[in-house]
Enzyme design. Structure first.
Site, PDB file in Angstrom:
ATOM      1  N   HIS A 125      40.599  38.892  76.756  1.00 45.25           N
ATOM      2  CA  HIS A 125      40.209  38.983  75.350  1.00 45.25           C
ATOM      3  C   HIS A 125      40.027  40.465  75.005  1.00 45.25           C
ATOM      4  CE1 HIS A 125      37.391  38.518  71.917  1.00 45.25           C
ATOM      5  NE2 HIS A 125      37.804  37.272  71.837  1.00 45.25           N
ATOM      6  N   ASP A 202      33.743  37.696  82.911  1.00 43.71           N
ATOM      7  CA  ASP A 202      33.563  37.303  81.521  1.00 43.71           C
ATOM      8  C   ASP A 202      33.436  35.776  81.500  1.00 43.71           C
ATOM      9  OD1 ASP A 202      33.896  36.462  78.925  1.00 43.71           O
ATOM     10  OD2 ASP A 202      35.549  37.843  78.470  1.00 43.71           O
ATOM     11  N   GLN A 205      34.077  31.688  78.248  1.00 37.89           N
ATOM     12  CA  GLN A 205      34.717  30.367  78.175  1.00 37.89           C
ATOM     13  C   GLN A 205      34.397  29.484  79.382  1.00 37.89           C
ATOM     14  OE1 GLN A 205      36.154  29.295  75.508  1.00 37.89           O
ATOM     15  NE2 GLN A 205      36.460  31.205  74.407  1.00 37.89           N
ATOM     16  N   LYS A 228      28.928  29.786  71.988  1.00 36.38           N
ATOM     17  CA  LYS A 228      29.986  28.913  72.528  1.00 36.38           C
ATOM     18  C   LYS A 228      29.392  27.804  73.395  1.00 36.38           C
ATOM     19  CE  LYS A 228      33.202  32.812  72.678  1.00 36.38           C
ATOM     20  NZ  LYS A 228      34.190  32.653  71.627  1.00 36.38           N
ATOM     21  N   CYS A 366      42.732  37.112  69.674  1.00 31.32           N
ATOM     22  CA  CYS A 366      42.095  38.304  70.278  1.00 31.32           C
ATOM     23  C   CYS A 366      42.703  38.656  71.615  1.00 31.32           C
ATOM     24  CB  CYS A 366      40.584  38.123  70.407  1.00 31.32           C
ATOM     25  SG  CYS A 366      39.753  37.876  68.860  1.00 31.32           S
TER      26      CYS A 366
HETATM   27  N1  PMP Z   1      35.761  36.876  76.099  1.00 29.18           N
HETATM   28  C1  PMP Z   1      36.341  35.679  75.935  1.00 29.18           C
HETATM   29  C2  PMP Z   1      37.151  35.089  77.054  1.00 29.18           C
HETATM   30  C3  PMP Z   1      36.190  34.991  74.730  1.00 29.18           C
HETATM   31  O1  PMP Z   1      36.782  33.807  74.561  1.00 29.18           O
HETATM   32  C4  PMP Z   1      35.426  35.571  73.691  1.00 29.18           C
HETATM   33  C5  PMP Z   1      35.237  34.873  72.370  1.00 29.18           C
HETATM   34  N2  PMP Z   1      36.387  34.276  71.854  1.00 29.18           N
HETATM   35  C6  PMP Z   1      34.814  36.798  73.924  1.00 29.18           C
HETATM   36  C7  PMP Z   1      35.013  37.422  75.141  1.00 29.18           C
HETATM   37  C8  PMP Z   1      33.972  37.458  72.894  1.00 29.18           C
HETATM   38  O2  PMP Z   1      32.825  36.708  72.632  1.00 29.18           O
HETATM   39  P1  PMP Z   1      31.864  37.056  71.416  1.00 29.18           P
HETATM   40  O3  PMP Z   1      32.746  37.135  70.202  1.00 29.18           O
HETATM   41  O4  PMP Z   1      30.915  35.897  71.368  1.00 29.18           O
HETATM   42  O5  PMP Z   1      31.204  38.347  71.721  1.00 29.18           O
END
Ligand code: PMP
Length: 409
Positions: A125, A202, A205, A228, A366
């Site tokens: 991401h 990270d 997910q 999430k 993203c």
């Molecule tokens: N890493 C991953 C794998 C994600 O899926 C996301 C959110 N889509 C993020 C980081 C960023 O999370 P946040 O927007 O809650 O900071």
């Protein structure tokens, strides 16, 4: 006694019974972006503002003490849920993105030297790419990325070649938000540790859908987002061993994070407060604590089984559907399945299935470097939570058929 995950669980989530576009029942398949919230979380946040609202750690009055107690109870709940070795090593942040920026600026900014390497992967991401680029620009470090196999798994053989004594950090997602791939964290950790690198996982997910035990995993940094995981937006965590955090300089400066301040200079508060400058998201933490209590009533093993069953069924049925191509066939799949529908632009697909009440994602999700790897600018993604049903997938398939007809297929 665990609450069983049947379709009755949906009654816990008020938004799931609403309709969109007039009379279309909502089919919510955008859980990788954010999960829905059960009544227990909504009530905890509202209850906090109704009864307790106050600032934490400062006041000498009843409400301040209660608010502090609830905030710190939430920290213990998050730590216990994720297997943190010590609540002092559970830092509340705004979410995964802020947690990674904290590590990049504080740890990376103080440790990295010109020529040092940060190893990420092509499926990351943007939140696990850009913070490393920023600190690399500041320090002269270099960002490298592990490529993917055609199936959408990490290419571990190439990873072996990329790891060296120059690698100071490996920062990889446990589960891809775009492909659904579940990465083998044990293998990644073993390889990175053998090279002498620190490891950031990270968990944005993974923490929502599977049991996580940070201590057993053995990573140096674990990051995730409350929103999430059935919790509110604007709250998340960085989990790390206290000794590592002790050695890192503060990230943001301000109130709460200091011990003594003079005009000439300042000293820092103990952990975890050193990294929590300013008034924190107290209601968010309280709500996240309630979300964790809710998830604990289900049991994360049961959540994992349920999401796995839903997403395997979805991947199976989508792959047999005329016009649908899956973006990946990973060895192990998390909560998401992404695809293309013929050559129809994913934005058009998402907008048209939305007319049937089906909420899916379209775009680069993203992950622009991943889109480059896939050779297309965008994908469609259906992402699941334990409260989804196989009927939701049936609705998606029907909406995709309608979309194809509109495009003359
Ligand atoms: N890493 C991953 C794998 C994600 O899926 C996301 C959110 N889509 C993020 C980081 C960023 O999370 P946040 O927007 O809650 O900071």
């Amino acid at each position: 006694m665990n609450k069983s995950i049947s379709s009755a669980i949906r009654d816990d989530f008020p938004v799931l019974s609403r309709k969109v576009h007039g009379d279309r029942p909502l089919v919510y398949l955008d859980n990788a972006a954010t999960s829905q919230k059960p009544e227990a979380v909504i009530a905890a946040v509202a209850g906090y503002y109704r009864r307790t609202n106050s600032n934490v750690h400062r006041g000498m009055h009843a409400l301040a003490e209660e608010a502090t107690g609830e905030y710190e109870a939430a920290r213990r709940a998050v730590g216990d849920f994720l297997g943190a070795p010590d609540p002092a090593g559970v830092i509340f942040t705004r979410g995964t993105t802020e947690s990674i920026n904290l590590v990049a600026q504080s740890w990376g900014g103080s440790v990295l030297r010109p020529g040092d390497e940060i190893l990420i992967s092509v499926m990351e991401h943007h939140s696990n790419i850009v913070p490393w680029q920023l600190v690399a620009q500041r320090t002269g470090a270099v960002v490298k990325a592990v490529p993917l196999t055609p199936e959408g798994d990490l290419d571990l053989e190439v990873m072996d070649r990329l790891l060296s004594e120059r690698t100071k950090l490996v920062s990889i997602t446990q589960v891809s938000n775009a492909l659904g791939t579940v990465n083998p964290v044990d293998t990644i950790l073993a390889k990175a540790k053998a090279a002498g690198a620190k490891v950031l996982i990270d968990g944005a997910q993974s923490a929502p859908h599977m049991p996580v035990d940070v201590k057993a995993m053995g990573c140096d940094f674990f990051v995730c987002s409350g929103h999430k995981m059935c919790g509110p937006t604007g709250i998340g965590a960085l989990i790390a061993p206290a000794e590592l955090l002790e050695a890192m300089p503060p990230f943001l400066g301000g109130g709460e994070m200091i011990d003594q301040v003079t005009i000439e200079g300042s000293t820092w508060a103990d952990l975890p407060y050193k990294f929590e400058a300013g008034t924190p998201n107290i209601a968010g933490a309280v709500g996240w604590g309630a979300a964790i209590a809710y998830l604990n009533t289900l049991g994360m093993e049961a959540v994992e089984r349920r999401v796995h069953e839903l997403v395997e069924d979805a991947a199976d049925r989508l792959s047999q559907e005329p016009g649908v191509t899956l973006t990946a066939h990973p060895q192990v799949r998390g909560g998401a399945v992404s695809f293309w529908l013929d050559d129809i632009h994913p934005h058009d697909v998402a907008q048209l299935v939305d007319q049937s009440g089906v909420a899916i994602r379209a775009g680069h999700v993203c992950c622009q470097p991943l889109m480059k790897h896939l050779g297309r600018p965008a994908i469609n993604r259906a992402s699941y939570s334990f409260y989804n049903t196989k009927a939701d997938t049936t609705s998606l398939l029907e909406a995709l058929r309608t979309t194809r007809k509109l495009f003359g297929y």
